[in-house]
Motif scaffolding. Structure first.
Motif, PDB file in Angstrom:
ATOM      1  N   GLU A 286       0.834  -1.207   0.000  1.00 41.31           N
ATOM      2  CA  GLU A 286       0.000   0.000   0.000  1.00 41.31           C
ATOM      3  C   GLU A 286       0.868   1.256   0.000  1.00 41.31           C
ATOM      4  O   GLU A 286       0.585   2.222  -0.718  1.00 41.31           O
ATOM      5  CB  GLU A 286      -0.926  -0.004   1.226  1.00 41.31           C
ATOM      6  CG  GLU A 286      -2.107  -0.961   1.093  1.00 41.31           C
ATOM      7  CD  GLU A 286      -2.930  -1.044   2.376  1.00 41.31           C
ATOM      8  OE1 GLU A 286      -2.475  -0.505   3.416  1.00 41.31           O
ATOM      9  OE2 GLU A 286      -4.023  -1.666   2.337  1.00 41.31           O
ATOM     10  N   ILE A 287       1.945   1.242   0.806  1.00 37.37           N
ATOM     11  CA  ILE A 287       2.847   2.397   0.837  1.00 37.37           C
ATOM     12  C   ILE A 287       3.534   2.576  -0.507  1.00 37.37           C
ATOM     13  O   ILE A 287       3.672   3.695  -1.012  1.00 37.37           O
ATOM     14  CB  ILE A 287       3.918   2.225   1.938  1.00 37.37           C
ATOM     15  CG1 ILE A 287       3.272   2.111   3.299  1.00 37.37           C
ATOM     16  CG2 ILE A 287       4.890   3.413   1.937  1.00 37.37           C
ATOM     17  CD1 ILE A 287       4.237   1.698   4.384  1.00 37.37           C
ATOM     18  N   ARG A 288       3.958   1.455  -1.109  1.00 37.92           N
ATOM     19  CA  ARG A 288       4.629   1.544  -2.410  1.00 37.92           C
ATOM     20  C   ARG A 288       3.688   2.174  -3.442  1.00 37.92           C
ATOM     21  O   ARG A 288       4.104   3.019  -4.241  1.00 37.92           O
ATOM     22  CB  ARG A 288       5.083   0.165  -2.887  1.00 37.92           C
ATOM     23  CG  ARG A 288       6.138  -0.481  -2.023  1.00 37.92           C
ATOM     24  CD  ARG A 288       6.826  -1.653  -2.689  1.00 37.92           C
ATOM     25  NE  ARG A 288       7.773  -1.179  -3.697  1.00 37.92           N
ATOM     26  CZ  ARG A 288       8.732  -1.933  -4.239  1.00 37.92           C
ATOM     27  NH1 ARG A 288       8.876  -3.202  -3.875  1.00 37.92           N
ATOM     28  NH2 ARG A 288       9.537  -1.429  -5.154  1.00 37.92           N
ATOM     29  N   LYS A 289       2.431   1.775  -3.391  1.00 42.78           N
ATOM     30  CA  LYS A 289       1.460   2.306  -4.358  1.00 42.78           C
ATOM     31  C   LYS A 289       1.145   3.772  -4.067  1.00 42.78           C
ATOM     32  O   LYS A 289       1.121   4.608  -4.985  1.00 42.78           O
ATOM     33  CB  LYS A 289       0.183   1.473  -4.318  1.00 42.78           C
ATOM     34  CG  LYS A 289      -0.854   1.900  -5.342  1.00 42.78           C
ATOM     35  CD  LYS A 289      -2.076   0.986  -5.315  1.00 42.78           C
ATOM     36  CE  LYS A 289      -3.101   1.424  -6.356  1.00 42.78           C
ATOM     37  NZ  LYS A 289      -4.305   0.531  -6.344  1.00 42.78           N
ATOM     38  N   GLU A 290       0.906   4.110  -2.803  1.00 45.82           N
ATOM     39  CA  GLU A 290       0.512   5.478  -2.441  1.00 45.82           C
ATOM     40  C   GLU A 290       1.610   6.493  -2.756  1.00 45.82           C
ATOM     41  O   GLU A 290       1.321   7.638  -3.104  1.00 45.82           O
ATOM     42  CB  GLU A 290       0.171   5.544  -0.950  1.00 45.82           C
ATOM     43  CG  GLU A 290      -1.150   4.875  -0.587  1.00 45.82           C
ATOM     44  CD  GLU A 290      -1.387   4.874   0.908  1.00 45.82           C
ATOM     45  OE1 GLU A 290      -0.446   5.200   1.673  1.00 45.82           O
ATOM     46  OE2 GLU A 290      -2.510   4.559   1.327  1.00 45.82           O
ATOM     47  N   THR A 291       2.868   6.081  -2.603  1.00 48.80           N
ATOM     48  CA  THR A 291       3.989   7.005  -2.796  1.00 48.80           C
ATOM     49  C   THR A 291       4.682   6.803  -4.130  1.00 48.80           C
ATOM     50  O   THR A 291       5.660   7.504  -4.424  1.00 48.80           O
ATOM     51  CB  THR A 291       5.030   6.835  -1.675  1.00 48.80           C
ATOM     52  OG1 THR A 291       5.623   5.533  -1.769  1.00 48.80           O
ATOM     53  CG2 THR A 291       4.393   7.009  -0.305  1.00 48.80           C
ATOM     54  N   ASP A 292       4.190   5.876  -4.941  1.00 46.56           N
ATOM     55  CA  ASP A 292       4.851   5.515  -6.199  1.00 46.56           C
ATOM     56  C   ASP A 292       6.321   5.177  -5.949  1.00 46.56           C
ATOM     57  O   ASP A 292       7.190   5.464  -6.774  1.00 46.56           O
ATOM     58  CB  ASP A 292       4.732   6.644  -7.229  1.00 46.56           C
ATOM     59  CG  ASP A 292       4.798   6.117  -8.668  1.00 46.56           C
ATOM     60  OD1 ASP A 292       4.920   4.891  -8.838  1.00 46.56           O
ATOM     61  OD2 ASP A 292       4.745   6.926  -9.603  1.00 46.56           O
ATOM     62  N   ASP A 293       6.581   4.568  -4.785  1.00 50.84           N
ATOM     63  CA  ASP A 293       7.912   4.098  -4.383  1.00 50.84           C
ATOM     64  C   ASP A 293       8.877   5.216  -3.995  1.00 50.84           C
ATOM     65  O   ASP A 293      10.016   4.946  -3.604  1.00 50.84           O
ATOM     66  CB  ASP A 293       8.596   3.277  -5.496  1.00 50.84           C
ATOM     67  CG  ASP A 293       8.199   1.804  -5.467  1.00 50.84           C
ATOM     68  OD1 ASP A 293       7.607   1.380  -4.463  1.00 50.84           O
ATOM     69  OD2 ASP A 293       8.493   1.102  -6.432  1.00 50.84           O
ATOM     70  N   ILE A 294       8.474   6.458  -4.078  1.00 52.22           N
ATOM     71  CA  ILE A 294       9.430   7.559  -4.010  1.00 52.22           C
ATOM     72  C   ILE A 294      10.067   7.720  -2.635  1.00 52.22           C
ATOM     73  O   ILE A 294      11.214   8.161  -2.529  1.00 52.22           O
ATOM     74  CB  ILE A 294       8.763   8.853  -4.503  1.00 52.22           C
ATOM     75  CG1 ILE A 294       8.563   8.770  -6.023  1.00 52.22           C
ATOM     76  CG2 ILE A 294       9.575  10.092  -4.143  1.00 52.22           C
ATOM     77  CD1 ILE A 294       7.741   9.866  -6.616  1.00 52.22           C
ATOM     78  N   ILE A 295       9.374   7.338  -1.546  1.00 46.23           N
ATOM     79  CA  ILE A 295       9.989   7.479  -0.230  1.00 46.23           C
ATOM     80  C   ILE A 295      10.981   6.361   0.067  1.00 46.23           C
ATOM     81  O   ILE A 295      11.711   6.423   1.067  1.00 46.23           O
ATOM     82  CB  ILE A 295       8.939   7.558   0.896  1.00 46.23           C
ATOM     83  CG1 ILE A 295       8.172   6.236   1.019  1.00 46.23           C
ATOM     84  CG2 ILE A 295       8.014   8.744   0.691  1.00 46.23           C
ATOM     85  CD1 ILE A 295       7.344   6.152   2.288  1.00 46.23           C
ATOM     86  N   PHE A 296      11.023   5.338  -0.777  1.00 47.61           N
ATOM     87  CA  PHE A 296      11.987   4.262  -0.600  1.00 47.61           C
ATOM     88  C   PHE A 296      13.269   4.610  -1.348  1.00 47.61           C
ATOM     89  O   PHE A 296      13.232   5.021  -2.504  1.00 47.61           O
ATOM     90  CB  PHE A 296      11.425   2.938  -1.120  1.00 47.61           C
ATOM     91  CG  PHE A 296      10.256   2.431  -0.331  1.00 47.61           C
ATOM     92  CD1 PHE A 296      10.447   1.637   0.789  1.00 47.61           C
ATOM     93  CD2 PHE A 296       8.962   2.744  -0.709  1.00 47.61           C
ATOM     94  CE1 PHE A 296       9.377   1.177   1.525  1.00 47.61           C
ATOM     95  CE2 PHE A 296       7.872   2.282   0.019  1.00 47.61           C
ATOM     96  CZ  PHE A 296       8.081   1.494   1.147  1.00 47.61           C
ATOM     97  N   SER A 297      14.400   4.441  -0.680  1.00 42.49           N
ATOM     98  CA  SER A 297      15.675   4.778  -1.318  1.00 42.49           C
ATOM     99  C   SER A 297      15.896   3.928  -2.559  1.00 42.49           C
ATOM    100  O   SER A 297      15.560   2.738  -2.577  1.00 42.49           O
ATOM    101  CB  SER A 297      16.836   4.568  -0.338  1.00 42.49           C
ATOM    102  OG  SER A 297      16.776   5.499   0.712  1.00 42.49           O
ATOM    103  N   PRO A 298      16.460   4.512  -3.613  1.00 41.73           N
ATOM    104  CA  PRO A 298      16.708   3.757  -4.845  1.00 41.73           C
ATOM    105  C   PRO A 298      17.898   2.826  -4.685  1.00 41.73           C
ATOM    106  O   PRO A 298      18.787   3.057  -3.871  1.00 41.73           O
ATOM    107  CB  PRO A 298      17.014   4.858  -5.859  1.00 41.73           C
ATOM    108  CG  PRO A 298      17.636   5.944  -5.032  1.00 41.73           C
ATOM    109  CD  PRO A 298      16.921   5.916  -3.715  1.00 41.73           C
TER     110      PRO A 298
END
Length: 336
Positions: A286-298
């Motif tokens: 759900e977090i990945r979808k809501e943030t389009d992954d952007i808060i997760f470090s690349p």
């Protein structure tokens, strides 16, 4: 240029104009700048784009490397102001940790002595913001999760999933600064050509742990395995699972410093463990979808579908487990 010199100077030369998206062109045009200015000019590729594609008639380049054609200037120490100029640049990237590990030594340590930042590109951003109002900078995507203090001067951030470099696979973004102080909820965030959200909204979606639940990471006594970095295979992404369901030599490979995969010891009744895992994965996705992954470090490289690989940090991992524990164990027990 030889490889050692490039490492010491933190130089990676931009060779592809894929960074120049329509909304970035619109921003550059909106500044009404007359001069394209690159204080870290390197091979001059960005100034070539400024002249040949953006139509700038005047340009100015500086660089510390005396083997290049530009006027010599150490722009990590200071940048001269130029009226009616917009900085368009790809500053050097080199972390304090990397400099120490590669034994680069005194050539870069002077920059960190007077800065709270741990990478020279963040120091470069400060010098640019001191010198000019309008800036377009190609910088590491880790900037989003950095402690940079002047994000409120941003106009937009654009994450590039295509690599504009020939000589590094560092994930990057384009940061456009307009010099106007604002709330982060007004800073636009794009992925490639698509508007995703405002930076403040994405920050609001970060999970912060309460640290009210005992758990230990990289614990060989743990039963819960977590893949903390996406593989290139879209069927093997970030996930929580029973350790035996993840093909990994836990006994010989898990160490206290492990970050790609971890083994977690957390007290959950055996009959509740599958439900707990499923809830953890539900929250994660759900977090990945809501943030389009952007808060997760690349993480370097993309998945086979072109999507950027991402890393699940232990702080977010802990917060996810706390939420799942509350829902499955605490609220679940309340229903009995």
């Amino acid at each position: 240029m030889n490889g050692k010199k490039k490492v010491i100077l933190g130089q990676f030369f931009t060779k592809d104009k894929i960074w120049l998206r329509e909304h970035i062109i619109d921003f550059i045009n909106s500044t009404n700048s007359k001069i394209a200015y690159d204080p870290y000019a390197g091979g001059g590729h960005l100034l070539d784009v400024a002249v040949n594609i953006l139509g700038f008639e005047n340009y100015k380049g500086l660089d510390i490397d005396n083997s290049l054609e530009w006027k010599i200037n150490d722009s990590l120490l200071g940048i001269p102001h130029i009226a009616d100029a917009i900085i368009i640049t790809n500053p050097p990237y080199l972390s304090n940790y990397s400099a120490s590990r590669k034994k680069i030594g005194t050539s870069v340590e002077q920059y960190f002595e007077t800065s709270n930042y741990d990478d020279v590109y963040l120091i470069a951003l400060d010098k640019m913001n001191d010198a000019q109002k309008n800036i377009v900078a190609i910088i590491p995507e880790t900037f989003i999760n950095s402690n940079y203090k002047r994000k409120n001067l941003l106009n937009s951030i654009t994450i590039l999933e295509d690599n504009p470099f020939d000589d590094t696979d560092t994930p990057v973004l384009v940061a456009c600064f307009d010099g106007i102080e604002k709330d982060l909820h007004e800073v636009k965030v794009y992925k490639n050509d698509t508007f995703v959200n405002f930076l403040g909204n994405l920050e609001d979606l970060r999970l912060i742990p309460n640290k009210n639940l005992d758990m230990s990471f990289n614990d060989l006594n743990g039963w819960l395995g977590v893949r903390c970095v996406d593989t290139t295979n879209i069927d093997d992404m970030l996930r929580f699972d029973f350790k035996e369901n993840i093909d990994y030599d836990w006994k010989n490979k898990i160490k206290g410093s492990s970050r790609l995969l971890t083994l977690i010891n957390i007290e959950i009744d055996k009959e509740k463990r599958l439900e707990f895992i499923n809830e953890c994965n539900k929250i994660l996705n759900e977090i990945r979808k809501e943030t389009d992954d952007i808060i997760f470090s690349p993480f370097k490289g993309n998945m086979k579908n072109g999507r950027r690989r991402r890393r699940l940090d232990f702080i977010t991992c802990r917060a996810i487990m706390e939420r799942a524990h509350y829902k499955v164990i605490i609220k679940g027990d309340d229903k009995k």
